[in-house]
Scaffold this active site. Structure first.
Site, short mmCIF file in Angstrom:
data_model
loop_
_atom_site.label_atom_id
_atom_site.label_comp_id
_atom_site.label_asym_id
_atom_site.label_seq_id
_atom_site.Cartn_x
_atom_site.Cartn_y
_atom_site.Cartn_z
N HIS A 102 0.72 -1.13 -0.08
CA HIS A 102 0.08 -0.07 -0.06
C HIS A 102 0.82 1.32 -0.04
CE1 HIS A 102 -3.93 -1.87 0.31
NE2 HIS A 102 -3.18 -2.84 0.99
N THR A 103 2.15 1.00 -0.46
CA THR A 103 3.03 2.42 -0.67
C THR A 103 3.08 2.92 -2.05
OG1 THR A 103 4.70 0.52 -0.97
CG2 THR A 103 4.53 1.58 1.28
N ASP A 104 2.57 1.92 -2.95
CA ASP A 104 2.63 2.45 -4.29
C ASP A 104 1.78 3.65 -4.68
OD1 ASP A 104 0.39 1.00 -4.61
OD2 ASP A 104 1.00 -0.34 -6.37
N LEU A 116 -2.35 -12.36 -6.66
CA LEU A 116 -1.01 -12.61 -7.43
C LEU A 116 -1.13 -11.81 -8.85
CD1 LEU A 116 -0.33 -16.34 -6.67
CD2 LEU A 116 0.14 -14.46 -5.51
N GLU A 130 -7.67 -0.75 -15.24
CA GLU A 130 -7.97 -1.28 -14.24
C GLU A 130 -8.91 -0.11 -13.31
OE1 GLU A 130 -6.42 -4.42 -12.64
OE2 GLU A 130 -7.95 -4.37 -10.95
N ASP A 149 1.56 -3.58 -9.53
CA ASP A 149 1.09 -4.99 -10.34
C ASP A 149 1.73 -5.05 -11.56
OD1 ASP A 149 0.56 -5.14 -7.68
OD2 ASP A 149 -1.69 -5.33 -8.24
N TYR A 204 -10.37 -0.98 -0.50
CA TYR A 204 -8.87 -0.52 -1.20
C TYR A 204 -9.24 0.80 -1.53
CZ TYR A 204 -4.96 -0.52 -4.05
OH TYR A 204 -3.83 -0.17 -4.70
#
Ligand code: GLA
Length: 382
Positions: free
Chosen positions: A32-34, A121, A156, A168, A218
């Site tokens: 959760h840093t991106d 994943l 996305e 990702d 999220y």
């Protein structure tokens, strides 16, 4: 898998496809840093999606999902969300390419793979990046890899409704065999470095649950971080993201925060610090310290960021008590999916037996465990 996809493509469409492989990813630390412009430490893995794609000289896109045995035909002039999620990922990519004023002519596409869905994943990122990569190749759009990553990320956001960060898609495209990627999500500068785990291996434990909250929570976390940034910006205008914040600044203005937003921001600031330390320790070959930091990350994700769940906590608890797992934590967005675990090679079967039995006993669910190897990012299969 490549052969099955190619055979199916020829059976359905009767011409030869381009074959592209797009991998899923792990992330060692930096969760959760991106989207907070911090750092991440992902790698592409040996679970992937394979695409067979070719232009079909018609006004229709013809898609076939090999694993779902489901097909879809879309008029090239009506690119909009459908009620099939797997199709939406593909359409989301086409929509981004069209925004760049490129024409996507009709394509035939067969897609299938072995990335478990909903396991954290990044099967969705692989679906986006692989398709973007294939279209770029067959129509000669000349998009850079970085553009493909960004277009896939926006696909996305717009077609799956998840305001994800860039990790990702970036990992799926820029992965390199046996290397992790230290990515600065603000500048997009990155460095591959060899993952030297010595006597340890990485195992993923798949809870096999995915709570429905995942995407809405999220997006809420992302908003909470933005709220925190807005508060701190009033005191320090140069703060653009939590990357620009340290614990001192955060503590100084704690009184302005509601407790939930404070906890979220605290986690992110600490996590960026943990990643920096983990990279230094990895370079020194101190895998044990990296493992300790991973346990700390889990505690933060559970207590402060609140993106864990009962099944994930059970798995991390089993790992910690086993005495044979030096690091374990929830990986990815949370609310289900996998834990990532660092296990000594000689303890492999002990760990697998113990985790499988205890998890089944506590949840009634059969645990899936995957041993991970690190592979190249999205590429053409010859
Ligand atoms: C999901 C998102 C990523 C990242 C992780 C959490 O995987 O797609 O962008 O935010 O969660 O680190």
């Amino acid at each position: 898998m490549d052969k099955e996809i190619r055979d199916k493509f020829i059976e359905l469409f009767n011409h030869e496809p381009l074959l592209v492989c797009a991998p899923g990813r792990i992330n060692i630390i930096g969760e959760h840093t991106d989207y907070n412009m911090g750092f991440v430490l992902p790698a592409a893995i040996d679970k992937h999606i394979v695409f067979g794609v070719a232009a079909n000289n018609s006004y229709k896109h013809r898609f076939f999902a090999y694993d779902l045995k489901d097909s879809s035909e879309i008029n090239i002039d009506t690119i909009e969300k459908t009620d099939k999620q797997w199709v939406n990922y593909l359409l989301g990519v086409i929509a981004q390419i069209q925004k760049e004023n490129k024409i996507v002519k009709g394509v035939d596409c067969v897609v299938g793979g072995n990335i478990p869905l909903g396991a954290g994943l990044s099967s969705s990122a692989a679906l986006e990046t692989g398709f973007a990569f294939a279209l770029n190749e067959i129509f000669g759009f000349n998009f850079s890899k970085e553009q493909l990553v960004k277009m896939s990320q926006i696909a996305e956001h717009e077609y799956a409704g998840v305001k994800c960060g860039i990790m990702d898609q970036f990992a799926s495209v820029f992965g390199k065999k046996d290397h992790v990627i230290r990515l600065d999500c603000r500048s997009l500068e990155y460095k591959h470095f060899p993952l030297k785990l010595d006597d340890y291996d990485i195992f993923l434990c798949d809870t096999r649950v995915k709570h429905t909250l995942a995407s809405s929570e999220y997006n809420t976390r992302r908003e909470e971080c933005e709220t925190g940034v807005a508060i701190l910006k009033k005191h320090k205008p140069e703060v653009e993201s939590l990357r620009d914040v340290d614990m001192e600044l955060l503590q100084e203005h704690k009184g302005d925060f509601n407790p939930t937003v404070y906890k979220r921001c605290k986690f992110v600031v600490e996590e960026i610090g943990r990643l920096t330390e983990a990279c230094d320790e990895l370079e020194k070959g101190n895998v044990k310290r990296v493992g300790e930091l991973m346990y700390q990350t889990h505690a933060g994700l559970r207590d402060d960021y609140e993106v864990s769940c009962k099944e994930l906590d059970i798995l991390v608890d089993i790992a910690e008590r086993s005495g044979v797992v030096i690091g374990s934590r929830v990986m990815g967005g949370g609310f289900g999916g996998c834990t990532i675990n660092i296990v000594h090679k000689s303890d492999e079967s002990k760990f697998i037996d113990l985790a499988t039995a205890e998890y089944k006993g506590k949840t009634g669910i059969d645990l899936f465990i995957y041993k991970v190897s690190i592979q190249d990012g999205t590429h053409i299969i010859n």
